[in-house]
Design a protein around this motif. Structure first.
Motif, PDB file in Angstrom:
ATOM      1  N   ALA A  74     -15.055   8.890   2.382  1.00  0.00           N
ATOM      2  CA  ALA A  74     -15.031   8.041   3.579  1.00  0.00           C
ATOM      3  C   ALA A  74     -14.917   6.544   3.290  1.00  0.00           C
ATOM      4  N   PRO A  75     -15.791   5.941   2.468  1.00  0.00           N
ATOM      5  CA  PRO A  75     -15.672   4.496   2.255  1.00  0.00           C
ATOM      6  C   PRO A  75     -14.383   4.104   1.542  1.00  0.00           C
ATOM      7  N   TRP A  76     -13.898   4.964   0.649  1.00  0.00           N
ATOM      8  CA  TRP A  76     -12.672   4.647  -0.072  1.00  0.00           C
ATOM      9  C   TRP A  76     -11.450   4.738   0.828  1.00  0.00           C
ATOM     10  N   LEU A  77     -11.463   5.677   1.746  1.00  0.00           N
ATOM     11  CA  LEU A  77     -10.373   5.743   2.714  1.00  0.00           C
ATOM     12  C   LEU A  77     -10.401   4.538   3.651  1.00  0.00           C
ATOM     13  N   THR A  78     -11.604   4.091   4.001  1.00  0.00           N
ATOM     14  CA  THR A  78     -11.719   2.888   4.829  1.00  0.00           C
ATOM     15  C   THR A  78     -11.125   1.681   4.114  1.00  0.00           C
ATOM     16  N   ILE A  79     -11.443   1.545   2.827  1.00  0.00           N
ATOM     17  CA  ILE A  79     -10.900   0.435   2.029  1.00  0.00           C
ATOM     18  C   ILE A  79      -9.380   0.503   1.982  1.00  0.00           C
ATOM     19  N   LEU A  80      -8.838   1.707   1.773  1.00  0.00           N
ATOM     20  CA  LEU A  80      -7.384   1.846   1.710  1.00  0.00           C
ATOM     21  C   LEU A  80      -6.725   1.638   3.073  1.00  0.00           C
ATOM     22  N   GLU A  81      -7.386   2.088   4.132  1.00  0.00           N
ATOM     23  CA  GLU A  81      -6.841   1.867   5.472  1.00  0.00           C
ATOM     24  C   GLU A  81      -6.694   0.373   5.757  1.00  0.00           C
ATOM     25  N   ARG A  82      -7.672  -0.413   5.358  1.00  0.00           N
ATOM     26  CA  ARG A  82      -7.586  -1.864   5.537  1.00  0.00           C
ATOM     27  C   ARG A  82      -6.453  -2.444   4.702  1.00  0.00           C
ATOM     28  N   ALA A  83      -6.281  -1.910   3.483  1.00  0.00           N
ATOM     29  CA  ALA A  83      -5.199  -2.391   2.623  1.00  0.00           C
ATOM     30  C   ALA A  83      -3.838  -2.038   3.206  1.00  0.00           C
ATOM     31  N   VAL A  84      -3.716  -0.866   3.798  1.00  0.00           N
ATOM     32  CA  VAL A  84      -2.470  -0.473   4.464  1.00  0.00           C
ATOM     33  C   VAL A  84      -2.181  -1.422   5.622  1.00  0.00           C
ATOM     34  N   ALA A  85      -3.205  -1.730   6.406  1.00  0.00           N
ATOM     35  CA  ALA A  85      -3.035  -2.622   7.552  1.00  0.00           C
ATOM     36  C   ALA A  85      -2.602  -4.017   7.110  1.00  0.00           C
ATOM     37  N   ARG A  86      -3.046  -4.435   5.913  1.00  0.00           N
ATOM     38  CA  ARG A  86      -2.663  -5.754   5.394  1.00  0.00           C
ATOM     39  C   ARG A  86      -1.306  -5.713   4.686  1.00  0.00           C
ATOM     40  N   GLY A  87      -0.745  -4.522   4.516  1.00  0.00           N
ATOM     41  CA  GLY A  87       0.534  -4.392   3.848  1.00  0.00           C
ATOM     42  C   GLY A  87       0.450  -4.385   2.337  1.00  0.00           C
ATOM     43  N   GLU A  88      -0.749  -4.166   1.781  1.00  0.00           N
ATOM     44  CA  GLU A  88      -0.906  -4.169   0.326  1.00  0.00           C
ATOM     45  C   GLU A  88      -0.453  -2.863  -0.312  1.00  0.00           C
ATOM     46  N   VAL A  89      -0.612  -1.756   0.398  1.00  0.00           N
ATOM     47  CA  VAL A  89      -0.192  -0.451  -0.122  1.00  0.00           C
ATOM     48  C   VAL A  89       0.466   0.336   1.005  1.00  0.00           C
ATOM     49  N   ALA A  90       1.215   1.372   0.626  1.00  0.00           N
ATOM     50  CA  ALA A  90       1.898   2.212   1.608  1.00  0.00           C
ATOM     51  C   ALA A  90       0.917   3.200   2.245  1.00  0.00           C
ATOM     52  N   PRO A  91       1.209   3.657   3.451  1.00  0.00           N
ATOM     53  CA  PRO A  91       0.330   4.634   4.113  1.00  0.00           C
ATOM     54  C   PRO A  91       0.131   5.911   3.301  1.00  0.00           C
ATOM     55  N   GLU A  92       1.094   6.251   2.425  1.00  0.00           N
ATOM     56  CA  GLU A  92       0.974   7.464   1.618  1.00  0.00           C
ATOM     57  C   GLU A  92      -0.197   7.410   0.644  1.00  0.00           C
ATOM     58  N   ALA A  93      -0.759   6.233   0.447  1.00  0.00           N
ATOM     59  CA  ALA A  93      -1.933   6.111  -0.433  1.00  0.00           C
ATOM     60  C   ALA A  93      -3.178   6.722   0.202  1.00  0.00           C
ATOM     61  N   LEU A  94      -3.113   6.966   1.512  1.00  0.00           N
ATOM     62  CA  LEU A  94      -4.286   7.486   2.229  1.00  0.00           C
ATOM     63  C   LEU A  94      -4.435   8.992   2.007  1.00  0.00           C
ATOM     64  N   HIS A  95      -4.812   9.337   0.815  1.00  0.00           N
ATOM     65  CA  HIS A  95      -5.045  10.729   0.442  1.00  0.00           C
ATOM     66  C   HIS A  95      -6.430  10.781  -0.222  1.00  0.00           C
ATOM     67  N   PRO A  96      -7.307  11.681   0.214  1.00  0.00           N
ATOM     68  CA  PRO A  96      -8.678  11.694  -0.322  1.00  0.00           C
ATOM     69  C   PRO A  96      -8.759  11.757  -1.837  1.00  0.00           C
ATOM     70  N   ARG A  97      -7.901  12.552  -2.480  1.00  0.00           N
ATOM     71  CA  ARG A  97      -7.963  12.660  -3.939  1.00  0.00           C
ATOM     72  C   ARG A  97      -7.532  11.368  -4.615  1.00  0.00           C
ATOM     73  N   VAL A  98      -6.577  10.705  -4.022  1.00  0.00           N
ATOM     74  CA  VAL A  98      -6.147   9.408  -4.551  1.00  0.00           C
ATOM     75  C   VAL A  98      -7.223   8.359  -4.299  1.00  0.00           C
ATOM     76  N   ALA A  99      -7.748   8.357  -3.096  1.00  0.00           N
ATOM     77  CA  ALA A  99      -8.720   7.337  -2.705  1.00  0.00           C
ATOM     78  C   ALA A  99      -9.964   7.349  -3.585  1.00  0.00           C
ATOM     79  N   THR A 100     -10.357   8.533  -4.057  1.00  0.00           N
ATOM     80  CA  THR A 100     -11.627   8.659  -4.775  1.00  0.00           C
ATOM     81  C   THR A 100     -11.491   8.657  -6.294  1.00  0.00           C
TER      82      THR A 100
END
Length: 205
Positions: A137-163
């Motif tokens: 959960a917290p790692w996906l939140t961090i990545l979601e914010r990064a996606v919103a800022r344009g730092e990473v692509a939405p495809e990064a939002l995968h639990p195994r990647v996030a953790t």
């Protein structure tokens, strides 16, 4: 005639049952866990501290590990993930928080519980901060914010990647047995593994 021992808290004590008795047992288990760690947690000491008997405990928790996990749940606290404004700092701060936790007395209890649970996923999932969803959960939140800022692509939002970062840090403690991870190890995990991985996620699996 001997009455139901679960309903007696001790000679001259008010009878307790149900939720009241369960709270007393958990309070006693938390105190024992805090003072002696999981290695010092025994059903006998918890029963004595709660002024009940072991049968009353075993009716609720089948073994010492189950009781220890329930007691740890009382101690664990949920903390909101950092929001520094950039992905690298967020990830590094989240890792540093985890490192401080795993290095603390409470973290030592957690490591002992995980070791005792082995690979039993159903037991690990009972730990409030160690189930798959709770870890991600917290790692996906961090990545979601990064996606919103344009730092990473939405495809990064995968639990195994996030953790990946927290799994690598956990391995330092659980597999290698370190008492704490040096900050340069955290930086290496972030810069050499985590950021390159999430930034390469341009297409879905």
């Amino acid at each position: 005639m001997v009455g139901d021992p679960e309903k007696r808290a001790g000679d001259g004590q008010t009878r307790r049952r149900g939720a009241v008795l369960e709270e007393a047992i958990l309070d006693a288990a938390v105190a024992e866990l805090t003072e002696s760690g999981f290695s010092g947690l025994t059903m006998d000491r918890v029963a004595e501290r709660a002024r009940t008997n072991k049968n009353a405990i075993y009716r609720r928790w089948p073994n010492r590990l189950a009781l220890g996990i329930a007691a740890y749940g009382r101690l664990a606290r949920t903390v909101q993930p950092p929001d520094t404004g950039n992905l690298r700092d967020d990830v590094l701060e989240q890792l540093r928080r985890a490192n401080r936790h795993w290095s603390s007395p409470l973290g030592s209890i957690l490591r002992d519980l995980l070791s005792a649970a082995g690979g039993a996923a159903e037991l690990v999932a009972r730990l409030p901060d160690q189930s798959a969803d709770a870890v991600a959960a917290p790692w996906l939140t961090i990545l979601e914010r990064a996606v919103a800022r344009g730092e990473v692509a939405p495809e990064a939002l995968h639990p195994r990647v996030a953790t990946v970062a927290i799994v690598l840090l956990r391995n330092e403690f659980v597999v290698r047995g370190v008492p704490t991870a040096p900050d340069e190890v955290l930086v290496e995990i972030v810069d050499e593994v985590y950021l390159p991985l999430v930034r390469r996620r341009a297409t879905p699996d």
